[in-house]
Design an enzyme around this catalytic site. Structure first.
Site, PDB file in Angstrom:
ATOM      1  N   GLU A 158     -50.499  30.121   2.361  1.00  0.00           N
ATOM      2  CA  GLU A 158     -49.019  29.829   3.087  1.00  0.00           C
ATOM      3  C   GLU A 158     -47.827  29.153   2.162  1.00  0.00           C
ATOM      4  OE1 GLU A 158     -47.186  31.531   4.946  1.00  0.00           O
ATOM      5  OE2 GLU A 158     -49.162  31.653   6.692  1.00  0.00           O
ATOM      6  N   ASP A 160     -53.079  42.347   4.004  1.00  0.00           N
ATOM      7  CA  ASP A 160     -52.122  42.848   4.256  1.00  0.00           C
ATOM      8  C   ASP A 160     -52.433  43.026   2.608  1.00  0.00           C
ATOM      9  OD1 ASP A 160     -51.933  40.279   5.093  1.00  0.00           O
ATOM     10  OD2 ASP A 160     -49.591  41.142   6.411  1.00  0.00           O
ATOM     11  N   GLU A 186     -45.091  41.662  18.030  1.00  0.00           N
ATOM     12  CA  GLU A 186     -46.027  41.933  16.626  1.00  0.00           C
ATOM     13  C   GLU A 186     -46.950  42.105  17.572  1.00  0.00           C
ATOM     14  OE1 GLU A 186     -47.569  37.892  14.333  1.00  0.00           O
ATOM     15  OE2 GLU A 186     -45.434  39.165  15.339  1.00  0.00           O
ATOM     16  N   GLU A 239     -40.624  42.613   6.762  1.00  0.00           N
ATOM     17  CA  GLU A 239     -41.609  43.445   6.748  1.00  0.00           C
ATOM     18  C   GLU A 239     -40.932  45.395   7.186  1.00  0.00           C
ATOM     19  OE1 GLU A 239     -44.153  40.283   7.406  1.00  0.00           O
ATOM     20  OE2 GLU A 239     -42.944  41.350   7.903  1.00  0.00           O
TER      21      GLU A 239
END
Length: 576
Positions: free
Chosen positions: A136, A276, A369, A390
């Site tokens: 992150e 991902d 989600e 996204e």
């Protein structure tokens, strides 16, 4: 067309969005132009409503709590689901401001960008006792600083009143050095957590995710290119290579692993959370750095995803060892995948999947989600929507690829939903439950870094005119520079599964231009002066493999499949 000895990535899709940009409005429908202008202004207002409230109520802390108009110092909490080892003396790193820098540039706000850069250069310090998630912190902070540095040094001169003296790069290098102890493991796979002041903590967890190990190469590689210090790129590359060596015989990877033993902990995998950005970075690293190695990894991984995870337009999860389906669920993070498919020219598959994601968005008003595909119902506990970008991201990519105005309608629907359900007086709030639209007191930094940015670029892509960029997984643009590419191309030789560097090819060409039509030494014949490499081989019309339609593409020599013309104008087996 640029000169052929240029290594600027003029042949891959979003890296060369200037290919799609047309400054002339004469061919566009006036109503579409008016709508895009109107929506551009709406998104601009959204961004500044979020940004101004952050600056008023939360800065210089990390993120805004819009319902109470307060703040959260969340950098140490990102990815920390159990909220373990939270620091006592951490007072924020202006995370949302860092994340907003490239968005300010894209929206043309030079004065605010300059003001933000000067504040960060004078006040931001990383010598803090804070345990942060490496992944992150890399994509948000390091990526934000490196991207903004590159934008600040761009020829467009983003500084009005003062000169820029590489202050952001100095900060990025300081942060990068603090990352390096995380890679000191027997495997080279990095710890998921690092203390910015003290390094790896005693008894630190050895568990991490595939994304956490395999999604560091863009930011750390760019840092090495800018500083000349190869340690960052080499650390990220070693981790990526080790991770790839751990794939199964099906070319699938699990979700979580142990960095000290190099053993998998979770064998079920997909294209969603935990994995991902690994797929995304293989392809984008190939674009940014021109290494054939990244393309070979991505191609194998992409084919495996399509073979074992895809079920019609959906992507379920499967066991990496057997390919057997495990969880039939849609997760919101999967919505990035159509954008990746645009990059490889798999437009039909991208459109099919994107439409299903948008259908779920329309059903609930936003994208939940987690949605259980086998039961056609929401996951009982994961009903939230944290302002994720996204779907907007993939909508942007697909519109750039197709110019289909339907994607403008999708973008308008997303904007309207965000304003209807998530806008509050103090900013934009996450949604805790999509069935009731109950709000949560959190405005994530990626709302400004990605959600607003991709929506803005959907309606106004003028920033991309005459520029070649890729976007990191956090939406930070990195320019594609020929100086960052390998000088000699690698020609792939399927006959013996090796690659060679041709000394005869002195001109700089991209790795993909070699890949689209491999030069093999199987001289079985010639057509029009071109080598025939197999019985089924029909060469492309042009030796440089450029095209304006599928009719100018031949039949691949090894796959014996018809090649097609990509939206960037190159023949290849784009539909894998």
């Amino acid at each position: 067309m640029p000169p052929r000895n240029s290594l600027t990535w003029v042949i891959l899709y979003i890296a060369i969005l200037s290919t799609f940009f047309n400054p002339s409005l004469s061919d566009q429908d006036s109503r579409l132009v008016a709508k895009k202008k109107r929506m551009e202004e709406k998104v601009r207002n959204m961004f500044y409503h979020a940004y101004d409230n952050y600056m008023t109520h939360a800065f210089p802390h990390d993120e805004l709590k819009p319902l109470t108009k307060t703040y959260t110092d969340s950098l140490s909490q990102l990815g920390n689901l159990k909220l373990d080892h939270l620091p006592q003396d951490y007072n924020g790193s202006a995370l949302t401001l860092i994340e907003s820098l490239s968005s300010l540039v894209i929206m043309g706000n030079k004065s605010e960008f300059e003001r933000a850069v000067l504040w960060l250069s004078e006040n931001l310090k990383f010598d803090v006792d804070a345990r942060v998630n490496l992944f992150e912190c890399n994509i948000r902070v390091l990526g934000g600083l490196v991207s903004a540095h590159l934008l600040a040094t761009d020829s467009t001169k983003w500084f009005i009143h003062r000169s820029y003296n590489n202050q952001l790069l100095t900060l990025a290098e300081d942060l990068g050095k603090r990352f390096l102890p995380a890679f000191s493991t027997p495997t080279g796979l990095p710890y998921a957590w690092i203390n910015l002041k003290y390094g790896v903590m005693e008894n630190e967890t050895t568990e991490t995710s595939t994304s956490g190990c395999g999604s560091l190469i863009l930011e750390m590689g760019a840092l090495s290119k800018l500083t000349g210090d190869l340690r960052y790129e080499l650390a990220a590359l070693r981790a990526l290579r080790k991770l790839w060596s751990m794939r199964s015989s099906l070319n699938l990877l699990g979700t979580t692993l142990d960095v000290e033993t190099g053993e998998w902990i979770e064998f079920s995998s997909g294209i969603g959370a935990g994995v991902d950005s690994f797929y995304e970075y293989l392809l984008k690293a190939h674009i940014l750095f021109g290494k054939e190695e990244f393309w070979r990894m991505f191609r194998s991984a992409y084919v495996a995803v399509q073979k074992y995870f895809r079920h019609g337009p959906w992507y379920h999860e499967a066991d990496m060892r057997t390919g057997k389906a495990t969880y039939w669920q849609l997760t919101s993070l999967q919505a990035f995948w159509p954008g990746v498919q645009v990059l490889v020219g798999d437009i039909a598959a991208a459109n099919s999947s994107h439409r299903e994601f948008f259908h779920v968005w329309k059903t609930f008003g936003v994208l939940p989600e987690r949605y259980l595909l086998d039961h056609q119902m929401l996951h009982p506990t994961e009903k939230y929507y944290p302002l994720r970008p996204e779907l907007a991201e993939s909508t942007f990519y697909l519109y750039q690829a197709t110019k289909d105005p339907w994607y403008i309608e999708v973008g308008e629907s997303i904007v309207n939903s965000l304003n209807l359900y998530t806008k509050v007086e103090g900013g934009f709030a996450s949604i805790r439950d999509v069935t009731t639209m109950q709000l949560e007191d959190h405005q994530h930094s990626f709302f400004l870094a990605e959600t607003c940015k991709y929506l803005y670029l959907l309606f106004d892509d003028s920033f991309l005119a005459d520029r070649n960029y890729i976007f990191t997984t956090e939406g930070h643009p990195l320019p594609v520079l020929s100086a960052w590419h390998e000088r000699l191309p690698e020609t792939y030789i399927p006959a013996n599964w090796t690659f060679v560097k041709s000394e005869e090819q002195v001109s700089q060409v991209s790795a993909m231009s070699s890949q689209v039509c491999p030069a093999m030494s199987l001289n079985s014949g010639r057509i029009g002066g071109q080598v025939i490499e197999s019985a089924c081989h029909i060469p492309d019309v042009r030796t440089d493999h450029r095209c304006s339609s599928d009719k100018e593409c031949g039949v691949d020599s090894t796959a014996c499949r018809q090649r097609s013309c990509s939206i960037a104008g190159y023949c290849g087996l784009w539909f894998l």
